[in-house]
Scaffold this active site. Structure first.
Site, mmCIF file in Angstrom:
data_model
loop_
_atom_site.group_PDB
_atom_site.id
_atom_site.type_symbol
_atom_site.label_atom_id
_atom_site.label_comp_id
_atom_site.label_asym_id
_atom_site.label_seq_id
_atom_site.Cartn_x
_atom_site.Cartn_y
_atom_site.Cartn_z
ATOM 1 C CG MET A 30 -2.013 -1.183 1.149
ATOM 2 S SD MET A 30 -3.369 -1.005 1.991
ATOM 3 C CE MET A 30 -2.845 -0.690 3.617
ATOM 4 C CG HIS A 34 8.415 -0.036 6.126
ATOM 5 N ND1 HIS A 34 8.604 -1.378 6.115
ATOM 6 C CD2 HIS A 34 7.091 0.047 6.485
ATOM 7 C CE1 HIS A 34 7.530 -2.101 6.283
ATOM 8 N NE2 HIS A 34 6.513 -1.177 6.381
ATOM 9 C CG HIS A 37 6.911 -2.230 1.956
ATOM 10 N ND1 HIS A 37 6.892 -1.148 2.961
ATOM 11 C CD2 HIS A 37 5.628 -2.911 2.211
ATOM 12 C CE1 HIS A 37 5.609 -0.862 3.502
ATOM 13 N NE2 HIS A 37 4.851 -2.041 2.853
ATOM 14 C CD GLN A 61 -5.890 -3.476 2.838
ATOM 15 O OE1 GLN A 61 -5.761 -3.995 1.834
ATOM 16 N NE2 GLN A 61 -5.123 -3.630 3.848
ATOM 17 N N GLY A 147 4.850 -10.031 4.434
ATOM 18 C CA GLY A 147 5.729 -9.978 5.613
ATOM 19 C C GLY A 147 5.196 -10.889 6.765
ATOM 20 C CD GLN A 148 5.424 -14.484 10.621
ATOM 21 O OE1 GLN A 148 5.252 -15.085 9.631
ATOM 22 N NE2 GLN A 148 4.758 -14.929 11.690
ATOM 23 C CG ASP A 150 0.824 -7.055 8.111
ATOM 24 O OD1 ASP A 150 0.147 -6.507 9.004
ATOM 25 O OD2 ASP A 150 1.753 -6.425 7.215
ATOM 26 C CD GLN A 153 -1.761 -8.834 4.467
ATOM 27 O OE1 GLN A 153 -2.439 -7.799 4.632
ATOM 28 N NE2 GLN A 153 -0.517 -8.616 4.417
ATOM 29 C CB VAL A 176 12.461 -5.522 8.730
ATOM 30 C CG1 VAL A 176 13.694 -4.563 8.834
ATOM 31 C CG2 VAL A 176 12.682 -6.593 7.732
#
Ligand code: PAF
Length: 284
Positions: A30, A34, A37, A61, A147-148, A150, A153, A176
């Site tokens: 989105m 950073h 991402h 969402q 990414g972990q 979320d 998700q 991260v």
């Protein structure tokens, strides 16, 4: 790097890439990119011939009282970062392209979507699953990168990929963190100077859980209680949930005798933050 706004144009380009037999890695975002991402993009770059990213602040969402309007949109910088990481294609649709008038079809991953974050954000994961399904259909990647941080998700998308037979491999990469352990999030920009140190309490609570488990504690309720006590000491922290759940159905576990996810959502002032830790149980 190509920046494409039109889904049909995107389709033509992807067809050409596939015709050349190139593997495609896809990083949906989105924006407000950073280092989290960028770690996804870097991995996608390593593992694929062609890397596509999307930047789309997905209205489906966000709840009516959420931060859709004020969500950060530093587009120029995002595109610069993508270019630096040698992304081949950025898909940058507008709302009309993704949800044209008359749009009524949504993807709902049942059960998993109503737990944890889904309880305080009704409809959130329906929006996520729908947009990810649309993006997968448009881009048709070989690998999808999430990414972990979320975790729910990622579990929901994994389930959708399996249930709806999307021919894609999901790669979930580690969270991260910045100094103090705060997980990187585009929403961290909302935190003011006094809230930033308080926000590290999520990581501290997870670290406490880790050390209790290392010391032999297996009672989930006791671990959760200690985590909550620690968080409550921060002036501006309001707990949404602290939970220990199994990794498949996200059901609460009583005893830490299986692989599980310790996860929490805490508001620091008005900013809702999430974090988690996976515990893998070694079988003897
Ligand atoms: O994690 C996010 O940034 C979003 O939920 C995603 C996967 C890009 C869907 O809008």
């Amino acid at each position: 790097m190509k920046v494409i706004r039109d889904p049909q144009k995107l389709g033509r380009l992807i067809k050409e890439v596939k015709r050349k037999g190139k593997s495609v890695g896809f990083v949906p975002t989105m924006g407000a990119l950073h280092a989290g991402h960028l770690s996804l993009i870097k991995e996608a770059r390593k593992e694929n011939d062609f890397v596509a990213a999307s930047i789309f602040v997905n209205p489906a969402q966000f709840g009516p009282a959420e931060d859709l309007k004020k969500y950060p949109r530093p587009l120029k910088n995002d595109l610069l970062l993508c270019r630096k990481q040698k992304v081949d294609l950025v898909f940058l649709p507008d709302q009309q392209a993704m949800y044209p008038q008359g749009f009524v079809t949504y993807v709902n991953v049942e059960e998993l979507s109503n737990r944890l974050c889904g309880l305080s954000r009704p409809g959130h994961f329906r929006g996520v699953a729908t947009v990810v399904a649309k993006l997968l259909n448009l881009i048709g990647p070989d690998r999808l990168y999430l990414g972990q941080k979320d975790a729910q998700q990622a579990i929901i998308v994994q389930r959708m990929v399996k249930d709806l037979n999307f021919p894609v491999k999901l790669r979930v990469l580690p969270t991260v963190r910045q100094e103090g352990g705060l997980a990187l999030s585009s929403r961290n920009v909302y935190l003011n100077a006094s809230q930033k140190p308080q926000a590290t309490v999520l990581f501290k609570a997870l670290s406490l859980a880790r050390s209790l488990i290392d010391q032999g504690q297996t009672n989930a309720e006791r671990i959760i209680r200690r985590m909550k006590e620690l968080i409550a000491r921060k002036k501006e922290a309001r707990i949404d949930y602290v939970a220990i759940v199994d990794l498949e159905k996200l059901n609460p576990v009583k005893k830490i005798d299986q692989d599980c996810l310790i996860c929490l959502a805490v508001k620091i002032g008005k900013t809702r933050l999430i974090d988690n830790l996976v515990i893998t149980h070694e079988k003897n």
